[in-house]
Design an enzyme around this catalytic site. Structure first.
Site, PDB file in Angstrom:
ATOM      1  N   LYS A  68      40.326  35.010  37.983  1.00  7.16           N
ATOM      2  CA  LYS A  68      39.801  36.537  37.756  1.00  7.16           C
ATOM      3  C   LYS A  68      41.324  37.661  37.529  1.00  7.16           C
ATOM      4  O   LYS A  68      40.783  38.259  37.053  1.00  7.16           O
ATOM      5  CB  LYS A  68      38.871  36.739  38.615  1.00  7.16           C
ATOM      6  CG  LYS A  68      38.025  38.234  38.557  1.00  7.16           C
ATOM      7  CD  LYS A  68      37.331  38.914  39.712  1.00  7.16           C
ATOM      8  CE  LYS A  68      38.008  38.782  40.934  1.00  7.16           C
ATOM      9  NZ  LYS A  68      38.155  40.081  41.215  1.00  7.16           N
ATOM     10  N   ASN A  69      41.756  37.308  38.621  1.00 11.45           N
ATOM     11  CA  ASN A  69      42.336  38.343  39.035  1.00 11.45           C
ATOM     12  C   ASN A  69      43.780  38.397  38.008  1.00 11.45           C
ATOM     13  O   ASN A  69      44.487  39.584  37.421  1.00 11.45           O
ATOM     14  CB  ASN A  69      43.450  38.657  40.083  1.00 11.45           C
ATOM     15  CG  ASN A  69      42.182  39.026  41.324  1.00 11.45           C
ATOM     16  OD1 ASN A  69      41.178  39.829  41.003  1.00 11.45           O
ATOM     17  ND2 ASN A  69      42.554  38.966  42.752  1.00 11.45           N
ATOM     18  N   CYS A 123      36.339  52.643  48.600  1.00 12.56           N
ATOM     19  CA  CYS A 123      35.935  51.204  48.224  1.00 12.56           C
ATOM     20  C   CYS A 123      35.801  50.501  49.067  1.00 12.56           C
ATOM     21  O   CYS A 123      36.277  51.768  50.325  1.00 12.56           O
ATOM     22  CB  CYS A 123      37.331  51.004  47.239  1.00 12.56           C
ATOM     23  SG  CYS A 123      37.105  48.737  48.011  1.00 12.56           S
ATOM     24  N   ARG A 130      42.271  52.334  49.690  1.00 10.73           N
ATOM     25  CA  ARG A 130      42.792  51.650  48.612  1.00 10.73           C
ATOM     26  C   ARG A 130      43.229  52.703  47.018  1.00 10.73           C
ATOM     27  O   ARG A 130      43.450  53.191  46.116  1.00 10.73           O
ATOM     28  CB  ARG A 130      41.980  51.095  47.238  1.00 10.73           C
ATOM     29  CG  ARG A 130      42.146  49.817  48.542  1.00 10.73           C
ATOM     30  CD  ARG A 130      40.915  48.762  47.894  1.00 10.73           C
ATOM     31  NE  ARG A 130      41.762  47.587  46.569  1.00 10.73           N
ATOM     32  CZ  ARG A 130      41.377  46.783  46.384  1.00 10.73           C
ATOM     33  NH1 ARG A 130      39.801  46.260  46.622  1.00 10.73           N
ATOM     34  NH2 ARG A 130      42.018  46.159  45.514  1.00 10.73           N
ATOM     35  N   VAL A 167      46.077  54.149  44.865  1.00 13.01           N
ATOM     36  CA  VAL A 167      47.098  54.179  43.586  1.00 13.01           C
ATOM     37  C   VAL A 167      48.569  55.300  43.108  1.00 13.01           C
ATOM     38  O   VAL A 167      49.136  55.042  42.380  1.00 13.01           O
ATOM     39  CB  VAL A 167      46.513  54.401  42.000  1.00 13.01           C
ATOM     40  CG1 VAL A 167      45.529  52.972  42.434  1.00 13.01           C
ATOM     41  CG2 VAL A 167      45.953  55.892  42.312  1.00 13.01           C
ATOM     42  N   ASP A 198      41.349  37.726  50.252  1.00 14.61           N
ATOM     43  CA  ASP A 198      40.879  37.482  49.452  1.00 14.61           C
ATOM     44  C   ASP A 198      40.445  36.123  50.436  1.00 14.61           C
ATOM     45  O   ASP A 198      39.299  36.074  49.334  1.00 14.61           O
ATOM     46  CB  ASP A 198      41.487  37.289  48.442  1.00 14.61           C
ATOM     47  CG  ASP A 198      41.484  38.884  46.704  1.00 14.61           C
ATOM     48  OD1 ASP A 198      41.408  39.650  47.846  1.00 14.61           O
ATOM     49  OD2 ASP A 198      41.698  38.726  45.976  1.00 14.61           O
ATOM     50  N   ARG A 209      30.354  39.125  40.386  1.00 14.09           N
ATOM     51  CA  ARG A 209      31.830  39.985  39.628  1.00 14.09           C
ATOM     52  C   ARG A 209      32.797  38.645  39.887  1.00 14.09           C
ATOM     53  O   ARG A 209      33.688  38.861  39.153  1.00 14.09           O
ATOM     54  CB  ARG A 209      31.822  41.097  40.432  1.00 14.09           C
ATOM     55  CG  ARG A 209      31.226  42.333  40.472  1.00 14.09           C
ATOM     56  CD  ARG A 209      31.788  44.009  41.034  1.00 14.09           C
ATOM     57  NE  ARG A 209      33.183  43.731  41.146  1.00 14.09           N
ATOM     58  CZ  ARG A 209      34.412  43.863  42.031  1.00 14.09           C
ATOM     59  NH1 ARG A 209      33.451  44.526  43.441  1.00 14.09           N
ATOM     60  NH2 ARG A 209      35.561  43.989  42.172  1.00 14.09           N
TER      61      ARG A 209
HETATM   62  C1  UD1 Z   1      44.979  42.707  44.079  1.00 14.58           C
HETATM   63  C2  UD1 Z   1      43.633  41.789  43.799  1.00 14.58           C
HETATM   64  C3  UD1 Z   1      42.615  41.959  45.064  1.00 14.58           C
HETATM   65  C4  UD1 Z   1      43.710  41.413  45.798  1.00 14.58           C
HETATM   66  C5  UD1 Z   1      44.741  42.247  46.474  1.00 14.58           C
HETATM   67  C6  UD1 Z   1      45.701  42.418  47.253  1.00 14.58           C
HETATM   68  C7  UD1 Z   1      43.376  41.922  41.507  1.00 14.58           C
HETATM   69  C8  UD1 Z   1      42.831  42.441  40.546  1.00 14.58           C
HETATM   70  N1  UD1 Z   1      43.254  43.074  42.534  1.00 14.58           N
HETATM   71  O1  UD1 Z   1      45.001  44.763  44.617  1.00 14.58           O
HETATM   72  O2  UD1 Z   1      42.147  40.900  44.353  1.00 14.58           O
HETATM   73  O3  UD1 Z   1      43.237  41.860  47.687  1.00 14.58           O
HETATM   74  O4  UD1 Z   1      45.745  42.796  45.425  1.00 14.58           O
HETATM   75  O5  UD1 Z   1      46.240  40.438  47.182  1.00 14.58           O
HETATM   76  O6  UD1 Z   1      44.434  41.761  41.631  1.00 14.58           O
HETATM   77  N2  UD1 Z   1      48.708  50.314  47.912  1.00 14.58           N
HETATM   78  C9  UD1 Z   1      49.220  51.971  48.026  1.00 14.58           C
HETATM   79  N3  UD1 Z   1      49.333  52.074  46.838  1.00 14.58           N
HETATM   80  C10 UD1 Z   1      49.175  51.914  46.104  1.00 14.58           C
HETATM   81  C11 UD1 Z   1      48.527  50.172  45.930  1.00 14.58           C
HETATM   82  C12 UD1 Z   1      48.273  49.615  47.177  1.00 14.58           C
HETATM   83  O7  UD1 Z   1      49.203  52.237  49.442  1.00 14.58           O
HETATM   84  O8  UD1 Z   1      48.828  52.947  45.015  1.00 14.58           O
HETATM   85  C13 UD1 Z   1      47.718  49.669  49.394  1.00 14.58           C
HETATM   86  C14 UD1 Z   1      46.945  48.605  49.087  1.00 14.58           C
HETATM   87  O9  UD1 Z   1      45.953  50.066  49.944  1.00 14.58           O
HETATM   88  C15 UD1 Z   1      47.113  47.665  50.036  1.00 14.58           C
HETATM   89  C16 UD1 Z   1      48.348  47.306  49.281  1.00 14.58           C
HETATM   90  O10 UD1 Z   1      48.916  47.884  49.423  1.00 14.58           O
HETATM   91  O11 UD1 Z   1      46.550  47.906  51.428  1.00 14.58           O
HETATM   92  C17 UD1 Z   1      48.127  46.202  48.526  1.00 14.58           C
HETATM   93  O12 UD1 Z   1      47.360  46.576  47.787  1.00 14.58           O
HETATM   94  P1  UD1 Z   1      47.295  45.891  45.818  1.00 14.58           P
HETATM   95  O13 UD1 Z   1      48.116  44.581  45.901  1.00 14.58           O
HETATM   96  O14 UD1 Z   1      48.096  47.141  45.139  1.00 14.58           O
HETATM   97  O15 UD1 Z   1      46.257  45.356  45.822  1.00 14.58           O
HETATM   98  P2  UD1 Z   1      45.506  45.673  44.493  1.00 14.58           P
HETATM   99  O16 UD1 Z   1      46.299  44.982  43.034  1.00 14.58           O
HETATM  100  O17 UD1 Z   1      44.533  46.560  44.301  1.00 14.58           O
END
Ligand code: UD1
Length: 429
Positions: free
Chosen positions: A22-23, A124, A129, A131, A314, A406
């Site tokens: 999926k991811n 969420c 979470r 960006v 995960d 999902r």
């Molecule tokens: C992806 C996966 C999700 C998995 C996660 C960690 C997908 C669609 N989802 O989520 O299933 O649990 O990786 O392996 O691929 N963070 C920030 N700022 C940002 C981005 C992230 O602070 O701009 C933090 C997040 O809150 C979290 C950490 O970084 O604490 C890791 O998040 P991230 O690796 O970005 O996860 P996703 O890409 O959202």
């Protein structure tokens, strides 16, 4: 809303086919925005999140054809995506709020069209979470970013994005994917330092290379990208889902069963395999995939979630369900997401002995869980309750199964084929 009913206590025996990841698919699909030619993705899983991404890409003007199954008997579906013309660069709130991975259209849209408006994903169930790291990466490439009316508005400078040094202060999977998709069309060279090394990031990078991108250091924490004026179409097969694999490995372990995971890859899940081996579950490669056998003793272990190649967040909830039935105590520490122990109170209702102290949970194994009506707030938490239900005495009813849909394709069918007494009840719940 559908519910899932389980009569627990049956050891699983048989074979389970593993779907495409999926991811990985959620990052590969928006890569189609980088070219006017066709990107043909095979081994695509059939999941609600994939449909949401397809709907979003449709809003941007991407033409899509679903071709059933790939020739040669490969499982999974084949989707052709063609972004000949991007008609709209806005990712609206109604789609982004359904799925955070919608943010992955931001990088490719800015790189190809010079602008994008993507709704802020908002809250969420598993933490705040943010960006911010995605946005900082695009700013480093020269994009101007503003937040207007709940939307992220990103604009490239007149000459387009420019290659740069991007240093992530912490590892982010989605941030790395967005940065990579923007950098492949930027002018000049980009270095992405402290890049995520997850297999899904590697899959995206390999697909981009198949589309004409130049990327060095794939699979390492330092990616070097030489920007191209344009990319072309490609044929690419999505890698198998390591989290689905790990989940069914736990299903075999928690029922003390013996299951072959067809098309699974052990090399993508070394940390999970090591954890399972440490608690006494045998994993071995077979000509078709991976065999998981747990007919003996399962003991408690300590694990901590970490970015790849560490133990994946995960898989944390699923391992906790297994530890709830193990002999002895375990400590599970979550370092990636805050608030990712939402499954704990529900597991406790099934008889598990778990106490949470900050980011750690102490799990004291019990000889038997007991079935109960339960419900969860996110995908992996929901599946941990299914796993607990498979091991529990009596009936477990899992509500709010839309979370499962999902991320798990034909879950009842796959488990049922190995002897699990599991059924979906349609309708109100
Ligand atoms: C992806 C996966 C999700 C998995 C996660 C960690 C997908 C669609 N989802 O989520 O299933 O649990 O990786 O392996 O691929 N963070 C920030 N700022 C940002 C981005 C992230 O602070 O701009 C933090 C997040 O809150 C979290 C950490 O970084 O604490 C890791 O998040 P991230 O690796 O970005 O996860 P996703 O890409 O959202």
């Amino acid at each position: 809303m559908d519910r899932i009913r389980i009569q627990g206590g049956v050891p699983l025996n048989g074979a389970i086919p593993i779907s495409g990841a999926k991811n990985a698919a959620l990052a590969l699909m928006p890569a189609c925005l980088l070219t006017g030619e066709t990107l043909r993705l095979s081994n695509l899983p059939h999941l609600a999140d994939i449909t949401t991404m397809a709907n979003l890409l449709g809003r941007h003007g991407v033409g899509m054809t679903l071709n059933g199954h790939a020739p040669g008997g490969q499982a999974g579906r084949v989707l052709e995506l063609t972004a000949a013309r991007i008609s709209d660069t806005t990712a609206p709130y109604d789609l982004v709020r359904k799925m955070r991975a919608s943010i992955l259209v931001l990088g490719p849209l800015v790189a190809r069209c010079g602008e994008a408006r993507v709704s802020l994903p908002g809250g969420c169930a598993i933490g705040t979470r943010p960006v911010d790291l995605h946005l900082k990466a695009l700013e480093a490439l020269g994009a101007a970013i503003a937040v207007e009316g709940g939307y992220i508005v990103a604009r490239a400078p007149a000459g387009g994005l420019k290659g740069a040094q991007i240093v992530f202060p912490s590892v982010t999977v989605g941030g790395t994917e967005n940065a990579l998709m923007a950098a492949v069309l930027a002018g000049g060279d980009t270095v992405i330092a402290n890049a995520a090394r997850e297999p899904e990031v590697v899959d995206l990078a390999r697909c981009l290379v198949a589309m004409g991108a130049e990327i060095d250091g794939i699979g390492s924490g330092s990616l070097r990208v030489r920007g191209q004026p344009s990319l072309h179409g490609a044929d690419y097969a999505v890698l198998p889902d390591r989290i689905e694999t790990g989940t069914y490995a736990v299903a075999a372990a928690i029922t003390r069963g013996d299951v072959e995971l067809v098309d699974a890859r052990l090399d993508l899940m070394e940390a999970v395999a090591r954890a399972l081996a440490d608690c006494g579950v045998r994993l071995s490669e077979t000509p078709r995939g991976v065999r998981v056998a747990a007919n003996g003793h399962v003991g408690g272990i300590d694990i901590m979630t970490e970015p790849y190649p560490g133990f994946p967040t995960d898989m944390q909830a699923q391992l906790m369900a297994l530890m709830a039935t193990a002999e002895g105590a375990s400590m599970i520490t979550e370092t990636i997401f805050e608030n990712r122990f939402m499954h704990v109170p529900e597991l406790v209702r099934m008889g598990a002995r778990i106490t949470v102290h900050g980011a750690s949970a102490i799990v004291r194994g019990v000889p038997h869980l007991s079935g109960a009506p339960v419900m969860a707030t996110d995908l992996r938490a929901s599946v941990s309750l299914i796993l607990a239900g498979l091991a529990a005495e009596g009936e477990t009813m899992v509500n709010r199964v839309y979370h499962l849909d999902r991320g798990y394709e034909r879950l009842e069918e796959k488990l049922g084929a190995c002897g699990a007494r599991i059924e979906r009840i349609k309708g109100e719940g």
